[in-house]
Scaffold this active site. Structure first.
Site, short mmCIF file in Angstrom:
data_model
loop_
_atom_site.label_atom_id
_atom_site.label_comp_id
_atom_site.label_asym_id
_atom_site.label_seq_id
_atom_site.Cartn_x
_atom_site.Cartn_y
_atom_site.Cartn_z
N LYS A 67 -30.47 -12.52 -28.20
CA LYS A 67 -31.10 -12.79 -27.06
C LYS A 67 -31.93 -11.62 -26.79
CE LYS A 67 -29.77 -11.67 -23.00
NZ LYS A 67 -28.96 -11.40 -21.84
N ASP A 116 -30.31 -17.32 -22.38
CA ASP A 116 -29.07 -16.44 -21.66
C ASP A 116 -28.41 -17.46 -20.79
OD1 ASP A 116 -30.96 -17.67 -19.88
OD2 ASP A 116 -31.25 -15.70 -18.48
#
Length: 330
Positions: free
Chosen positions: A198, A216
């Protein structure tokens, strides 16, 4: 003619009167009690029926709300791709200048800020990083920093000891392995302390212009609500969603979804009645559908959001109060 008694009365007549059927008082009382009980049962039954009808009506309304604008059952792969891309187009019109909400001037600052953003808000990180970067502007400076001094700066971000180890560790790795420069490859970034896929995609997409999907918590929640995927593992979500879009759309798609998750499609109570993509959402009705009540759920920071083009909630509904076709539909 019957016999007469000493008092002159007719014995037979008296006898007949004695044996004549008489309705006893006890059965009358019993019948009255039964009638009262029956009436009470009927009243109770009516109340239960009304209550049940109300409950069924409420349930029916909720079901109808969820089914409003719900995509067809057994959606084909082609239909899913079209709906997903249409959602992205609509969000692009609402958030035309969506961008990372972390403040940064270079790849190093973005990398550190993204690591610090775990388990806290971007606003809190933006309030913390100016002091950090002022004192430690380069990877070399942060690599040589006193951990206790860094901890004191990062304390407002939460988990400050672990985050201190991560940012000092990644700074040392950048200094020793990459000449003090943030690498532009995924396989190099994920080797740095505290950096996962991420974080790596945030840096690649926004500092190097290389497409990536940022999975996320907001992104995970929304793509599952929209039924783009049923996966729960971030890597599998990334792969499933990435397959629905051209690679060139990945970075902007991430911004659009995350912005929408922070502003309208909240975790606990989404503002369905103020959502511009309600006609395309299978989860419509999970949140507040009343336009005025939904408008109160919208989240804004001080000064609003640059480039955000939210309309009044009523603008997203048709005359019947149902989600209107999205902009550019057809």
């Amino acid at each position: 003619m019957g016999e007469q008694g000493p008092d002159g009365s007719n014995k037979k007549r008296k006898t007949d009167e004695r044996v004549a059927p008489v309705t006893p008082a006890a059965p009358v009382a019993k019948t009255a009690r039964q009638t009262a009980k029956t009436a009470a049962k009927k009243i109770a039954a009516k109340k239960t029926a009304v209550k049940g009808t109300t409950a069924r009506g409420t349930a029916a309304k909720k079901t109808a709300a969820k089914e409003t604008a719900k995509p067809p059952a057994n959606e084909s792969r082609t239909a899913l791709v079209r709906r997903a891309r249409r959602i992205n187009r609509e969000l692009a019109e609402v958030y035309p200048y969506a961008h990372p909400e972390l403040d940064f001037d270079n790849p190093f600052q973005l990398l550190v800020a993204t690591v610090l953003s775990a388990q806290t808000t971007d606003l809190r990180v933006n309030q913390t990083t100016p002091a950090l970067f002022s004192k430690y502007p380069t990877p070399e400076d942060l690599a040589a920093a006193n951990p206790e001094e860094v901890e004191e700066i990062l304390r407002p971000c939460g988990f400050f000891r672990a985050k201190t180890r991560s940012v000092i560790g990644l700074s040392k790795a950048l200094t020793e392995d990459f000449g003090g420069q943030v690498p532009g490859r995924l396989e190099d970034l994920v080797k740095l302390p505290g950096v996962g896929r991420k974080t790596a995609f945030v840096v690649l997409g926004n500092a190097f212009g290389r497409p990536g999907i940022t999975v996320d918590t907001h992104f995970q929640r929304l793509v599952r609500r929209w039924q783009w995927t049923a996966e729960t593992d971030p890597d599998k979500i990334e792969a499933a969603v990435g397959a629905l879009f051209p690679k060139s759309d990945w970075t902007e798609l991430s911004h659009h979804v995350i912005w929408h998750g922070r502003r309208i499609c909240h975790a606990r109570k989404p503002a369905c009645g103020a959502c511009p993509i309600a006609p395309l959402c299978p989860a419509y009705g999970e949140g507040e559908t009343d336009p005025e009540k939904a408008a109160k759920l919208l989240k804004y920071e001080k000064g609003g959001f640059p480039g955000q083009r939210l309309k009044p909630p009523q603008a997203y509904l048709d005359a019947g109060g149902k989600p209107a076709p999205p902009l550019g539909a057809g």
